[in-house]
Structure formats: C-alpha cells, structure tokens
Design a protein around this motif. Structure first.
Motif, PDB file in Angstrom:
ATOM      1  N   ASP A  47       3.393 -39.576  21.860  1.00 25.10           N
ATOM      2  CA  ASP A  47       2.630 -40.819  22.026  1.00 25.10           C
ATOM      3  C   ASP A  47       2.180 -41.382  20.686  1.00 25.10           C
ATOM      4  N   VAL A  48       1.742 -40.484  19.793  1.00 25.96           N
ATOM      5  CA  VAL A  48       1.224 -40.943  18.501  1.00 25.96           C
ATOM      6  C   VAL A  48       2.325 -41.589  17.671  1.00 25.96           C
ATOM      7  N   LEU A  49       3.491 -40.952  17.620  1.00 25.75           N
ATOM      8  CA  LEU A  49       4.587 -41.529  16.850  1.00 25.75           C
ATOM      9  C   LEU A  49       5.117 -42.802  17.499  1.00 25.75           C
ATOM     10  N   GLY A  50       4.849 -42.967  18.784  1.00 24.67           N
ATOM     11  CA  GLY A  50       5.228 -44.190  19.475  1.00 24.67           C
ATOM     12  C   GLY A  50       4.260 -45.330  19.261  1.00 24.67           C
ATOM     13  N   GLY A  51       3.234 -45.096  18.450  1.00 26.19           N
ATOM     14  CA  GLY A  51       2.286 -46.163  18.143  1.00 26.19           C
ATOM     15  C   GLY A  51       1.067 -46.197  19.024  1.00 26.19           C
ATOM     16  N   GLU A  52       0.757 -45.104  19.727  1.00 28.65           N
ATOM     17  CA  GLU A  52      -0.410 -45.051  20.606  1.00 28.65           C
ATOM     18  C   GLU A  52      -1.347 -43.937  20.134  1.00 28.65           C
ATOM     19  N   PRO A  53      -2.258 -44.240  19.222  1.00 26.95           N
ATOM     20  CA  PRO A  53      -3.198 -43.210  18.751  1.00 26.95           C
ATOM     21  C   PRO A  53      -4.059 -42.663  19.889  1.00 26.95           C
ATOM     22  N   VAL A  54      -4.436 -41.413  19.738  1.00 30.76           N
ATOM     23  CA  VAL A  54      -5.285 -40.739  20.723  1.00 30.76           C
ATOM     24  C   VAL A  54      -6.686 -40.637  20.136  1.00 30.76           C
ATOM     25  N   SER A  55      -7.698 -40.879  20.954  1.00 29.27           N
ATOM     26  CA  SER A  55      -9.066 -40.832  20.439  1.00 29.27           C
ATOM     27  C   SER A  55      -9.983 -40.161  21.444  1.00 29.27           C
ATOM     28  N   ALA A  56     -11.110 -39.700  20.949  1.00 27.26           N
ATOM     29  CA  ALA A  56     -12.154 -39.101  21.785  1.00 27.26           C
ATOM     30  C   ALA A  56     -13.479 -39.331  21.077  1.00 27.26           C
ATOM     31  N   GLN A  57     -14.527 -39.541  21.847  1.00 26.50           N
ATOM     32  CA  GLN A  57     -15.823 -39.839  21.244  1.00 26.50           C
ATOM     33  C   GLN A  57     -16.934 -39.280  22.108  1.00 26.50           C
ATOM     34  N   VAL A  58     -17.902 -38.647  21.448  1.00 26.97           N
ATOM     35  CA  VAL A  58     -19.114 -38.151  22.108  1.00 26.97           C
ATOM     36  C   VAL A  58     -20.297 -38.630  21.299  1.00 26.97           C
ATOM     37  N   ALA A  59     -21.261 -39.263  21.950  1.00 30.76           N
ATOM     38  CA  ALA A  59     -22.446 -39.760  21.247  1.00 30.76           C
ATOM     39  C   ALA A  59     -23.211 -38.588  20.656  1.00 30.76           C
ATOM     40  N   TRP A  60     -23.654 -38.744  19.419  1.00 31.41           N
ATOM     41  CA  TRP A  60     -24.418 -37.688  18.759  1.00 31.41           C
ATOM     42  C   TRP A  60     -25.793 -38.231  18.386  1.00 31.41           C
ATOM     43  N   VAL A  61     -25.871 -39.048  17.348  1.00 32.50           N
ATOM     44  CA  VAL A  61     -27.123 -39.711  16.981  1.00 32.50           C
ATOM     45  C   VAL A  61     -26.813 -41.202  16.892  1.00 32.50           C
ATOM     46  N   PRO A  62     -26.763 -41.880  18.041  1.00 34.75           N
ATOM     47  CA  PRO A  62     -26.340 -43.286  18.039  1.00 34.75           C
ATOM     48  C   PRO A  62     -27.206 -44.170  17.151  1.00 34.75           C
ATOM     49  N   SER A  63     -28.509 -43.857  17.035  1.00 31.44           N
ATOM     50  CA  SER A  63     -29.388 -44.700  16.233  1.00 31.44           C
ATOM     51  C   SER A  63     -29.001 -44.702  14.763  1.00 31.44           C
ATOM     52  N   LEU A  64     -28.314 -43.641  14.299  1.00 30.60           N
ATOM     53  CA  LEU A  64     -27.868 -43.561  12.910  1.00 30.60           C
ATOM     54  C   LEU A  64     -26.402 -43.962  12.755  1.00 30.60           C
ATOM     55  N   GLY A  65     -25.784 -44.355  13.863  1.00 29.97           N
ATOM     56  CA  GLY A  65     -24.363 -44.666  13.801  1.00 29.97           C
ATOM     57  C   GLY A  65     -23.505 -43.421  13.718  1.00 29.97           C
ATOM     58  N   LEU A  66     -24.054 -42.263  14.091  1.00 28.77           N
ATOM     59  CA  LEU A  66     -23.342 -41.001  13.987  1.00 28.77           C
ATOM     60  C   LEU A  66     -22.853 -40.583  15.369  1.00 28.77           C
ATOM     61  N   SER A  67     -21.558 -40.460  15.506  1.00 26.49           N
ATOM     62  CA  SER A  67     -20.968 -39.992  16.752  1.00 26.49           C
ATOM     63  C   SER A  67     -19.877 -38.983  16.420  1.00 26.49           C
ATOM     64  N   PHE A  68     -19.664 -38.072  17.341  1.00 28.31           N
ATOM     65  CA  PHE A  68     -18.590 -37.093  17.164  1.00 28.31           C
ATOM     66  C   PHE A  68     -17.315 -37.756  17.681  1.00 28.31           C
ATOM     67  N   SER A  69     -16.750 -38.625  16.844  1.00 29.99           N
ATOM     68  CA  SER A  69     -15.581 -39.402  17.251  1.00 29.99           C
ATOM     69  C   SER A  69     -14.364 -38.960  16.456  1.00 29.99           C
ATOM     70  N   LEU A  70     -13.276 -38.764  17.162  1.00 36.08           N
ATOM     71  CA  LEU A  70     -12.033 -38.307  16.566  1.00 36.08           C
ATOM     72  C   LEU A  70     -10.918 -39.271  16.956  1.00 36.08           C
ATOM     73  N   PHE A  71      -9.954 -39.418  16.078  1.00 38.22           N
ATOM     74  CA  PHE A  71      -8.761 -40.158  16.463  1.00 38.22           C
ATOM     75  C   PHE A  71      -7.558 -39.575  15.742  1.00 38.22           C
ATOM     76  N   LEU A  72      -6.440 -39.626  16.437  1.00 43.50           N
ATOM     77  CA  LEU A  72      -5.200 -39.052  15.924  1.00 43.50           C
ATOM     78  C   LEU A  72      -4.149 -40.149  15.864  1.00 43.50           C
ATOM     79  N   ASP A  73      -3.816 -40.552  14.639  1.00 44.36           N
ATOM     80  CA  ASP A  73      -2.705 -41.471  14.443  1.00 44.36           C
ATOM     81  C   ASP A  73      -1.590 -40.720  13.720  1.00 44.36           C
ATOM     82  N   ALA A  74      -0.560 -41.431  13.297  1.00 44.27           N
ATOM     83  CA  ALA A  74       0.593 -40.755  12.698  1.00 44.27           C
ATOM     84  C   ALA A  74       0.224 -40.048  11.394  1.00 44.27           C
ATOM     85  N   TRP A  75      -0.646 -40.654  10.567  1.00 37.56           N
ATOM     86  CA  TRP A  75      -1.042 -40.041   9.302  1.00 37.56           C
ATOM     87  C   TRP A  75      -1.855 -38.778   9.562  1.00 37.56           C
ATOM     88  N   GLY A  76      -2.792 -38.860  10.498  1.00 38.43           N
ATOM     89  CA  GLY A  76      -3.548 -37.658  10.865  1.00 38.43           C
ATOM     90  C   GLY A  76      -2.657 -36.601  11.487  1.00 38.43           C
TER      91      GLY A  76
END
Length: 947
Positions: A47-76
C-alpha cells in the motif's frame, strides 16, 4: 503502526527478564522480535509503495500539540526496512561474535532499545515525538558504544558521541519548534505541506541553521565528523549497525524528510552542498591513511555520508533520487564490510592492515564477501555502488558552485578517486597481497553464523548492480517521490548509460585510485609530514577549557554551605515577591475571617513552642529530632481540624517513617555537631528566616482571604465519581486527573532511593569513613540492643499492621487512604521488624529486593498509563466498573488500583532501600559481627547454660 513502533521496546524488556536464560535463547527472543516487526512492516509495503501512506494517532498532550502520531510513507518504509532488516542480521552476527565473557542479554537489551528509538525517528509524524526518539537514539547509542566499559577508549567514545550528538539535538529541538511555529502545526504531514510559507518566513534562516546543526552532528558532517570514528571502540556488531543503517543515517534521513520545505534556496545549497562536499573529501583523505580496518571503514562512512548530504544539497529532484539510491547501496555494503572487518579481527587477532595480507587463500568465503563489498564501495562495475556513484558524478557534472561550473565536478571526482583508493587498500592489503608473518592467530573462515549475514548483504550488492530495476527500481522511484514531495524523475537504473561525462569521471577515479594504492607508501610518508590538526585534540582541549570554567563557577557558587544556599534562596524569593507586589499592586481580600477557636490557638501555641525548642536544641540532635516530631504531629492534627483526613494520614505516616530513618542516620553522626557561624552570622540568618517566614505567611493570608473566580477544585468535586469512579476526591485526583504528575513523583522517589544507594555505598571509605569511625566511640550503646518485649510485640503487630495497610490501600479510592499511605504503613511495619530484631535477622527473611520493588512499581504504574492509549483515550485515563460476586455482593474495580499498586511498591522499595543502606553503613563502620538472632540471646548458648 503503534505495535510496530513498540515491538523493539517490548523485546528489550523481555530479553531483560530472561537474564538467566542461555545466550541462544536471548538471541532467539531478540531476533524473533525484530523479525516480527519486519513482517509487520512488509505487510504494509504494498500500500505504501502504491502511494497510500499508513498513519496512526493517539492523543497525548493535545494542549501542547503533542500526540503519539505515526505515519509510514515510502521514505519511512525504506529507512525502517533497513533498521529492521540489517538489525536482524546484526543480531545473528552478534550471537557468534561476542565472547563468552560479554553479557549477551545486556547487549541485546541495549540494541533493541536503540532499534526502537531509530524506528521511532523513521515513523514519527509529530515533531515533538520525533525529538523524543531523536534524543533516545543518542542515549541508547551511548550505552552501545560504551558496552565494553572496561576499555578507556570505549568510555571516551561514548562520552564524545553523546556530547556532540546531544548538543546538536538541543539545536534541533529549537529548529523544529520554530518550524512548527511557522507552519502552525507540529505534525510533520502538515509541515510538509507548508513549504512556501516556511521558505518565505523571516525565521527560515534561523530554523534552517538550527536544524542543520542537529542533522550534521548526528550524521558526522565536518567539522563534527570526529566523534564517529571514535565510536568504533564499540563491539563490531554495534559499529556495523550504527555506520550502515541507523544512527549516522538519521541526520541524512531528516534532511531528506524536510527536503520539500527547506530545499530550493541559495542558503540551503550553500550550507548543505558545501558541507557535504567538504565532508566527503576530508573523510576520504583520512580513511586512505588509517591502518585500523574499522578506522578505514569509519572514515569512509564519514565520506559517504558527505556524499549523501552533498546530493541532497544540490536541491534537484534527480539528485534526491540518486541520494535515495546511494542511501540503500551504502547501507548494504557498509554493514557487510564492518562485519567482514570483525571477522578478520576475530579470526586473526588484529585489525592492523600493516600486518595483514594473503587471507584470500586462508579465508576464501570471508575474502569473497570482503572483495565484493569493497568493490561496491569503490564503485566498480557491475555492482550497485557503481550505479549510484556514476549517477552522483552525473549530477555533479551539471552543478555549478559560486558561478563556477568546474568546482563541483572536479572535487566530486577527487572524492570518488579517494574512495576507490581506500576501498582497494582494504581489499588488497587484507586479502590479495603477500601474507604477513606477524598475524597473531592462524586465520580461517568463521562459522556460518558470522559470515552468513555479510554474505547475504554481498549478494544484495551484486543483485543491485546486475538487476537494479527489478531489485530497487520501484522502491527508489517511490521513495524519491516522497522525498521531493512530488513525482520522481523517470529514470532507468542500468549499468550502461553510454559514453557520458560521468563515465569518464568514473574511469578516471578508478585508474587514479589504483595508482594511488600502488604509491600508498610514498603518499603515507607525505601525509604524515603534513601539519594536519587533530579534531579529537581540538575537542578534548575545548572540553577541558569548558570543564575548567564550569568547575570554577561551581566552586564559586557551590561552596558546600547549606546556610548560604538557603540564604540565597530566601533572599531571592523575598526580593522577587516584594518586587512583584510593589509593581503589580496589592488589594486586601474580600473574604470575612473567622475567629480562632481555643483548640486552634492551643495547637498554634504548641507549634510555636516546638519550633523555638528546635532552634534552642539544634546542637543536641536527638532532642531536636523529638521536637521536630512534635511539630509534625501538630501539623497532622491541623489537617484533621481542617477536615483533610488524607493529608493527615499522609503527614503522620511520613513523620513516622522519616523519624525512624533519621534515628538510624543519627546513629552514624556525633551526638553534637561542630559549632558553626559567628553571632553576626546567626543574627543575619535569623533576620532572613523571619523575612522568609513572614512573606510566606503573608502570601498564605492573601490567598486565603480571596475568593477564586473559577477554582479547579470545582471540576474535581464534580468529576470525581463520574470521571474517575471514586468518591475520595484527593485519591481520584492523584491517580487519574493528575496521574502523570504522580507518576513523575514516584520516579523521583525511585531516583532518590538509588541516589541514597550510590552515596552510602562509599560512606565507609576514604575521609568520610575515617570521620565515621572517629565518631563511633562517642556513642553510648545500649546493653540490650534488641529487647525481647520489643521483638515479640512487633512480631505480633506485623500481620495486623500489614492488614491495616492493605485495608487502607483497598479503600483509598472512596475513603481516606490510597497507595502512597498504604505503602508508608507497610513500610512502618517492616521498619519496626528491622529495629526490633536487627537488620541481619530481618534481612534474611526478606524475599523481595528493594531495587526490583522500585522497578516493578514504576513499570506497573507506566503500564497502567500506557494501557489507556490502547483504547484510544488519553494517557493515564482510568476505567472502572461495578461487579457482583456471590457472598461478596456488588463492588467496584478501577484500573487506578493497578496504578496505586505501583505507587505503593515504589514507596516501600524506596524506604527499604534507605533502611538497607543505613544499616549496611553502620555494620561496616562498627565492624561488628551482625546478629542473626531475633533477640540478644543466642539460643544455642542459652541451652548450654545451667538453669
């Protein structure tokens, strides 16, 4: 995605728990964890090489703009694949490389922690999260580089790497924060869409320089290149991993990751391309004249990283594609070469190229792998390194620097020539020239477990050259498109591109490189006569000067006088408070005061008398401690009077524990301290103390006579039961609403216990031990140190006190109590056993180690908090429910109970640690044989005496 990121950390914990397992089992667990993570990654590759990055996100400290967010694209995907794929090969290689004396489990724990940190850098979407993983790579690489801590060069290399990369990390923090500020988001996926806004911002130059400092230090770019060769003091599996697919590639990875928003300006080209070009030449020049095989490869890594940086600095999509291709090729041949150098060292007993030679006939398998991968590094056809090197020269041929079209092509060709020379030197001097007679061991090929991983990589280097489009074509183009933020250039990877300037430059590099090898001796003599400055020497002198300044400042400020520290603290606090009040204005509060009851007046009077008594009796330590306990008791009664039962319970239990521990500590001190200070100094201290106390009282008065507009306590009162499932607002606040604060506090408590352990372990040595032994004769010892009535009474009270502690623990969510108070009650019960029956007797019956107890407490609390993330709710959020059992009826269970259990274990472990160290110091100082009997009577001797 989250599971993929956390798997290496879980594997590290599992290997750590298998400390007593065999080396093979530890390697199997480490390898299985990495293989599982690699499988999870490959499942998403299509999927990633086909141009569809995969992502996941969990709120951590939203007031600081900090979230446990991950994404997987071709470079990653490419970077994570190298981290896990080469990591798996390194794990196999290390199983056979490390000696029997090396702690295999500890090595794999460090390696998996490092692997998890690198994977986090590759997958992080939030820049704040990326910074956490970035700094974690510096810390874990410090552990890996210094793995052989008994070697001075390993310790120095680890410190140097941490100092340089950690310092660069500080700059990177500032740069990425500025980048997020410009883009209006700390999510990388959002920042990468803000290229125009970032490049036109007035903060762009500052942000760029700070980010480049972080990237250049991590990827050993000139003038920060010197730390990387000294990291070779690590075991060879670590070197193979660091130099090929992980840490030193992190800086290049981040440069490419931010390429769409930072590249394309003259400043980018001037800083990045120039730094890369200089680094390529400096690293290659030094590599040619090193004799240690790992040093040759280390400086060649510096040079190759410079090549990658230069390509990214060109700022063109085609150059970025070439950088991606060489990123892959370099990881393959460099990991194999370091493993090969480790094999040579392991089987011959030396890494000195001057005493090696003729190994091709003695180690044919290792020689084949070494020759193939060295040829790939040299850029010889038909290997993968040849393709990416020729493509690099093609890009250099079309790049102008400072208006001159010849500078970059000439210098790039010179760098390629030097790379041919040092690569051929490795191949020829180790394997092809006449055998040297001074080889310490008889060379032979190692077991398959050592040469198999490098042989697999060598096959990859061959396949990348013969079948480049089938092996890497789709991957390289997809990754290049991700790096540039658009469609990658359409290019066909093949060995023959026709008669081009790049082919001529490549042929020149190969021919002249071979000539340089033939005349290496003369070149070496000329190099040694050059006044080349030592980067390490400059670093050492700089660090020495910095330490001298820091030491002078510390000695001027940290005089060792507690009185001076407190005086500065109070004077500063009073001055700041007065300045703030005078500038901001002061108005009396509007709340009506209540008349003091007779009970409050009596309590206040006793508190005042106790305080004065402490001042009067401060030189009589035991008596002063009794008065202090009176003060603590009155404060506890004050909490009861003010309807704060939780605080009262906490205060009284803390008082008992601290008084008991202080009594043990007084046993190690003289009865009376040395008189310090003059009359004037005491008067000055009294004035400062009165001013500080008066101001504190005034602040308390100002706060209590005001009505808060929107008190946070109202939220806690309203949400205690519906939000946390408990009617005790104090406990719900500690284990739910402010659980993260509580978690930090128990970590601090654990660190304090470990500090006690570290400080008191040496208390009986040196000058402190001499003072301690001089004080002991001054102490009067009781003839009955373990009274029978005391021992029997505490023995009977132990189960009752433990039951009280469990009861307080269980009821804490709805009634006064909780894990902290329960831990203190249980600690008091155990403390009394030690005091009544002696440390040795009680310690022999203890089954839990205090260090393990602290660790378990912190880990249980952390697991409770992280568990909430798995259900998509904020960190440390409590879940609760009501259940019914026969004969028991309805009852409530909350996840906060597990968190409270972690708090209780940490508290008990910390108290037991302090008790153990104080008791051990007393035993070592007195040099008495510890009593193993519960009372003062030896049962064996008592039975022999006539009745």
């Amino acid at each position: 995605m989250i599971l993929l990121c956390l798997l290496p950390f879980a594997g590290a914990a599992l290997v750590g728990l298998l400390a007593r397992a065999s080396r093979g089992q530890q390697a199997l667990v480490a390898g299985a964890t990495t293989a599982a993570a690699l499988a999870l990654l490959l499942v998403q590759a299509g999927d990633v090489l086909g141009g569809e990055p995969v992502s996941a996100q969990v709120a951590w400290v939203p007031s600081l703009g900090l979230s446990f967010s991950l994404f997987l694209d071709a470079w990653g995907l490419l970077f994570a694949g190298l981290i896990l794929g080469i990591g798996l090969l390194v794990i196999v290689y290390a199983r056979f490389y490390l000696a029997a004396a090396d702690p295999m489990g500890r090595f794999y724990v460090f390696l998996l922690l490092f692997q998890g940190a690198m994977l986090g850098v590759a997958l992080a979407d939030n820049v704040l999260l990326l910074l956490i993983f970035w700094e974690l790579t510096s810390l874990t690489s410090f552990l890996l580089i210094g793995f052989w801590g008994h070697k001075a060069e390993a310790r120095q290399g680890a410190r140097m790497a941490l100092a340089v990369t950690g310092g660069g990390g500080l700059a990177l923090i500032a740069g990425l924060l500025l980048l997020g500020q410009i883009a209006g988001s700390y999510e990388l996926s959002a920042i990468l869409r803000s290229g125009d806004a970032i490049r036109t911002s007035s903060l762009y130059p500052l942000a760029l320089v700070l980010i480049l400092l972080g990237c250049f230090t991590k990827s050993a770019q000139f003038p920060f290149h010197f730390w990387l060769p000294h990291a070779m003091a690590a075991p060879t599996p670590v070197s193979a991993y660091l130099h090929s697919a992980t840490m030193v590639k992190a800086g290049v990875f981040l440069l490419a990751r931010l390429w769409p928003v930072l590249a394309g300006t003259d400043l980018w080209f001037a800083l990045v391309a120039t730094t890369g070009l200089v680094t390529m030449l400096v690293g290659a020049s030094i590599a040619l004249f090193k004799h240690d095989l790992k040093a040759i490869l280390a400086y060649s890594t510096v040079s190759q990283l410079g090549l990658l940086t230069m390509l990214l600095g060109f700022g063109t999509p085609m150059a970025a594609l070439v950088a991606v291709f060489h990123f892959l090729n370099h990881a393959i041949f460099k990991a194999a070469l370091f493993m090969n150098a480790g094999i040579v060292d392991h089987e011959t007993g030396t890494r000195d190229a001057r005493v090696l030679g003729g190994l091709a006939t003695l180690m044919p398998i290792s020689a084949t792998v070494g020759l193939v991968t060295a040829a790939s590094m040299a850029g010889l056809p038909p290997l993968g390194g040849f393709l990416s090197k020729e493509m690099m020269l093609e890009e250099a041929a079309h790049t102008a620097w400072g208006g001159a079209g010849w500078v970059v092509p000439v210098l790039a060709t010179l760098g390629a020539t030097l790379s041919v020379a040092y690569s051929l030197r490795y191949a020829v001097h180790v394997y092809l020239r006449k055998r040297h007679a001074d080889t310490p061991l008889t060379p032979h090929d190692p077991p398959f477990g050592m040469w198999g991983p490098s042989a697999l990589l060598a096959l990859g280097a061959v396949a990348a050259g013969l079948f480049p489009m089938a092996i890497a074509g789709r991957l390289v183009r997809a990754v290049a498109g991700t790096v540039t933020g658009g469609l990658a250039p359409i290019v066909t990877l093949k060995l023959w591109h026709g008669l081009t300037p790049a082919l001529a430059m490549s042929a020149f590099a190969i021919i002249v490189g071979a000539v340089m090898l033939a005349g290496h001796g003369a070149l070496l003599r000329g190099w040694e006569r050059l006044p080349v400055p030592s980067a390490k020497g400059l670093f050492d002198r700089g660090m020495s000067a910095l330490l001298a300044v820091a030491r002078g400042f510390t000695l001027a400020v940290q005089t060792g006088s507690l009185q001076r520290y407190l005086a500065v603290l109070f004077v500063t606090a009073v001055a700041v408070g007065i300045a703030g009040m005078s500038s901001g204005g002061y108005a009396p509060g509007d709340r009506v005061t209540l008349p003091a009851s007779p009970v409050a007046i009596v309590g206040w009077g006793v508190l005042l008398i106790g305080t004065i008594a402490v001042l009067r009796a401060h030189r009589r330590r035991f008596l002063a401690l009794i008065y202090i306990s009176v003060i603590g008791l009155i404060v506890s009664l004050g909490f009861v009077y003010m309807s704060a039962p939780d605080l009262a319970l906490t205060q009284i239990t803390v008082e008992v524990v601290t008084i008991l521990l202080l009594l043990l500590a007084l046993n190690l001190l003289p009865k009376q301290p040395v008189r310090l200070g003059t009359t004037f100094a005491r008067f000055r201290d009294g004035v400062i103390a009165l001013a500080g106390g008066g101001c504190t009282g005034f602040v308390a008065w100002a706060v209590m006579t005001r009505s808060p507009n929107d008190p946070i306590s109202a939220f806690h009162w309203a949400q205690s039961y519906p939000g946390g499932g408990g009617t005790n607002v104090v406990n719900v606040t500690l284990v739910d609403f402010r659980a993260f604060d509580t978690f930090g506090e128990i970590i601090v408590l654990g660190i304090a216990a470990l500090a006690i352990f570290a400080l008191l372990q040496t208390a009986t040595r040196g000058a402190s031990g001499q003072r301690l032994r001089a004080w002991l004769p001054d102490l009067v010892r009781s003839p009955e140190r373990h009274p029978m009535m005391f021992a029997v009474a505490t023995r009977l009270l132990l189960p009752l006190a433990m039951l009280v502690g469990v009861y307080i623990f269980l009821r804490g969510h709805n009634q006064p109590g909780g894990g902290f108070i329960a831990g203190l009650v249980i600690s008091i019960a155990i403390l009394m056993q030690y005091m009544a029956s002696g440390f040795e007797w009680a310690d022999q019956r203890r089954r839990l180690d205090e260090h393990a107890m602290i660790a378990c407490g912190v880990l249980i609390a952390a697991a409770t908090g992280l568990g909430s993330l798995a259900f998509g709710v904020p960190l440390f959020t409590t879940a609760y429910g009501h259940f019914t059992l026969p004969f028991v009826g309805e009852f409530e269970l909350a996840t906060a109970m597990a968190f409270d259990l972690g708090v209780a274990l940490t508290v008990v472990g910390a108290v037991m640690q302090a008790l153990a160290e104080l008791s051990h110091v007393a035993q070592r100082a007195e040099k008495d044989a510890p009593s193993e009997f519960p009372m003062d009577v030896d049962p064996a001797r008592a039975s022999e005496e006539p009745s």
